[in-house]
Motif scaffolding. Structure first.
Motif, PDB file in Angstrom:
ATOM      1  N   GLY A  96      -0.554   3.021  -3.819  1.00 28.62           N
ATOM      2  CA  GLY A  96      -1.368   1.739  -4.263  1.00 28.62           C
ATOM      3  C   GLY A  96      -0.419   1.015  -3.018  1.00 28.62           C
ATOM      4  O   GLY A  96       1.044   1.062  -3.338  1.00 28.62           O
ATOM      5  N   MET A  97      -0.726  -0.487  -2.901  1.00 30.84           N
ATOM      6  CA  MET A  97      -0.234  -1.066  -2.236  1.00 30.84           C
ATOM      7  C   MET A  97      -0.706  -2.576  -2.128  1.00 30.84           C
ATOM      8  O   MET A  97      -1.887  -2.924  -2.408  1.00 30.84           O
ATOM      9  N   ALA A  98      -0.557  -3.681  -2.968  1.00 35.59           N
ATOM     10  CA  ALA A  98      -0.955  -4.891  -3.107  1.00 35.59           C
ATOM     11  C   ALA A  98      -0.904  -5.531  -1.757  1.00 35.59           C
ATOM     12  O   ALA A  98      -0.427  -5.587  -0.614  1.00 35.59           O
ATOM     13  N   LEU A 122       0.823  11.194   3.052  1.00 33.45           N
ATOM     14  CA  LEU A 122       0.631   9.548   1.795  1.00 33.45           C
ATOM     15  C   LEU A 122      -1.232   9.693   2.531  1.00 33.45           C
ATOM     16  O   LEU A 122      -1.755   9.562   3.162  1.00 33.45           O
ATOM     17  N   LYS A 123      -1.456   9.274   0.420  1.00 37.81           N
ATOM     18  CA  LYS A 123      -2.793   8.528   0.783  1.00 37.81           C
ATOM     19  C   LYS A 123      -2.687   7.102   0.572  1.00 37.81           C
ATOM     20  O   LYS A 123      -2.802   7.548  -0.990  1.00 37.81           O
ATOM     21  N   PHE A 124      -3.231   6.367   1.709  1.00 37.10           N
ATOM     22  CA  PHE A 124      -2.689   4.979   1.179  1.00 37.10           C
ATOM     23  C   PHE A 124      -4.128   4.568   0.761  1.00 37.10           C
ATOM     24  O   PHE A 124      -4.600   4.413   1.704  1.00 37.10           O
ATOM     25  N   SER A 125      -4.139   3.485   0.078  1.00 45.45           N
ATOM     26  CA  SER A 125      -4.987   2.488  -0.503  1.00 45.45           C
ATOM     27  C   SER A 125      -4.071   0.540  -1.023  1.00 45.45           C
ATOM     28  O   SER A 125      -3.296   0.827  -1.075  1.00 45.45           O
ATOM     29  N   SER A 126      -5.001  -0.146  -0.201  1.00 45.02           N
ATOM     30  CA  SER A 126      -4.837  -1.528  -0.839  1.00 45.02           C
ATOM     31  C   SER A 126      -5.835  -2.318  -2.023  1.00 45.02           C
ATOM     32  O   SER A 126      -6.892  -1.780  -1.821  1.00 45.02           O
ATOM     33  N   ALA A 127      -5.030  -2.639  -2.519  1.00 45.03           N
ATOM     34  CA  ALA A 127      -5.582  -3.761  -3.479  1.00 45.03           C
ATOM     35  C   ALA A 127      -4.979  -4.939  -4.108  1.00 45.03           C
ATOM     36  O   ALA A 127      -3.922  -4.917  -3.984  1.00 45.03           O
ATOM     37  N   ALA A 144       2.128   3.092  -7.105  1.00 46.74           N
ATOM     38  CA  ALA A 144       1.670   1.773  -6.523  1.00 46.74           C
ATOM     39  C   ALA A 144       2.994   0.899  -6.069  1.00 46.74           C
ATOM     40  O   ALA A 144       4.185   0.654  -7.244  1.00 46.74           O
ATOM     41  N   VAL A 145       3.143  -0.240  -4.856  1.00 47.00           N
ATOM     42  CA  VAL A 145       3.588  -0.760  -4.592  1.00 47.00           C
ATOM     43  C   VAL A 145       3.137  -2.380  -5.046  1.00 47.00           C
ATOM     44  O   VAL A 145       2.351  -2.688  -4.851  1.00 47.00           O
ATOM     45  N   LEU A 146       3.919  -3.348  -6.100  1.00 52.79           N
ATOM     46  CA  LEU A 146       2.778  -3.983  -6.165  1.00 52.79           C
ATOM     47  C   LEU A 146       3.631  -5.600  -7.238  1.00 52.79           C
ATOM     48  O   LEU A 146       5.210  -5.305  -7.179  1.00 52.79           O
ATOM     49  N   ILE A 266       8.182  -1.062  -7.499  1.00 52.41           N
ATOM     50  CA  ILE A 266       7.285   0.484  -7.366  1.00 52.41           C
ATOM     51  C   ILE A 266       7.126   1.006  -8.756  1.00 52.41           C
ATOM     52  O   ILE A 266       7.842   1.284  -9.221  1.00 52.41           O
ATOM     53  N   VAL A 267       5.743   1.523  -9.148  1.00 54.09           N
ATOM     54  CA  VAL A 267       5.466   1.723 -10.271  1.00 54.09           C
ATOM     55  C   VAL A 267       4.651   3.604 -10.540  1.00 54.09           C
ATOM     56  O   VAL A 267       4.164   3.035  -9.314  1.00 54.09           O
ATOM     57  N   SER A 268       4.415   4.189 -11.039  1.00 58.64           N
ATOM     58  CA  SER A 268       4.386   5.225 -12.250  1.00 58.64           C
ATOM     59  C   SER A 268       3.881   5.251 -13.223  1.00 58.64           C
ATOM     60  O   SER A 268       3.897   4.233 -14.123  1.00 58.64           O
TER      61      SER A 268
END
Length: 306
Positions: A96-98, A122-127, A144-146, A266-268
């Motif tokens: 995921g990415m901000a 990669l299965k990419f999504s944003s929010a 997630a990169v946030l 980048i968090v997990s």
């Protein structure tokens, strides 16, 4: 309860309708409906609510969706875990990415990751950052990169960079040059992000610490909406300076002192270790982003403290 039923249930919630889910799952719609009916009977509760607009999960269904998604992802990762890391890492990684970072880093990261890790999908999504952190805790995302103001509970992070926030105003002769103190924001009409929003969380906390209530004239979900409100004279916005670089002369940005920054990282999950593919993607992104921003400087972006 059968694994097939959980997979069908998650597919239906993701698709938003039985007909679309039947196409995705390659199963007849009556058979799909029967599997869900059997699942609801076993659990003794309604999981899905139907309307003219489609199908959505009930409160109980939402809880099952979170757990079932995590179970299915763990099963999907079993071959990778069992076989271990060979000469070349392979597997699927849910990233995921901000939304505010997608235009800056989304394309470069996906392109470079495909080259560096060709067998990783990669299965990419944003929010929004808050939503992504919740998905990390729910284990529906691997990484997630946030943005964070403070470290999110239940997550471990690798800091990437600090992005400073600026007061953005209409350019005019009445705006004095130089920085502005945080206390001086108390006397200004402000256009702020709608909560829940990580920038708003940070600002609200700082307003409380500074001992004043801001004069909020408008709230908006997008930086483009904030800039439009600023340009219309509704108030002054607080956002990253880089968001105004494409509009020179229209806006004037003032540094806020002391500096107000968000940490990009980048968090997990702190509870579930990453599989080999997830570790490889995390380590690659950490190195790539720092090099990319060194080669492509962005206003208000500084290296993060380790």
């Amino acid at each position: 309860m059968k694994l097939r039923q959980l997979r069908y249930f998650v597919t239906i919630v993701d698709a938003g309708s039985f007909s679309r889910a039947a196409q995705v799952a390659h199963v007849a719609q009556p058979a799909l409906s029967q599997q869900i009916a059997d699942l609801e009977e076993q659990l003794g509760i309604t999981l899905l609510q139907r309307s003219a607009r489609g199908v959505s999960a009930t409160a109980a269904g939402e809880r099952l969706y979170v757990e079932a998604s995590a179970i299915l992802r763990r099963i999907e990762r079993l071959p990778e875990v069992v076989l271990g890391q060979g000469e070349e890492v392979e597997g699927s990684v849910y990233l995921g990415m901000a939304s505010s970072l997608v235009s800056l880093l989304g394309g470069p990261i996906m392109g470079a990751c495909r080259t560096a890790l060709p067998k990783v999908r990669l299965k990419f999504s944003s929010a929004g950052s808050l939503q992504l952190a919740a998905r990390i805790r729910e284990q529906t995302l691997d990484l997630a990169v946030l943005f964070e103001g403070e470290p999110f509970a239940g997550c471990v992070r690798v800091p990437l960079f600090e992005r400073r926030l600026f007061l953005v105003r209409r350019a005019s002769g009445s705006v004095r040059p130089g920085s502005i103190t945080f206390q001086e924001l108390a006397g200004l009409p402000l256009v702020l992000p709608n909560p829940p929003n990580i920038t708003r969380v940070v600002l609200d906390r700082l307003f409380v610490q500074a001992g004043f209530e801001p004069h909020i004239t408008a709230e908006t979900d997008l930086s483009t909406g904030m800039l439009a409100a600023v340009q219309a004279g509704v108030g002054d916005g607080i956002l990253p300076l880089g968001g105004t670089d494409e509009l020179p002369g229209i806006f004037f940005a003032q540094a806020i002192e002391p500096a107000v920054s968000l940490t990009a990282g980048i968090v997990s999950s702190a509870e579930t270790p990453l599989a080999a593919a997830g570790e490889a993607v995390r380590d690659f992104i950490a190195g790539f982003v720092k090099k990319y921003l060194a080669d492509h400087p962005v206003s208000g972006v500084e290296s993060a403290a380790e």
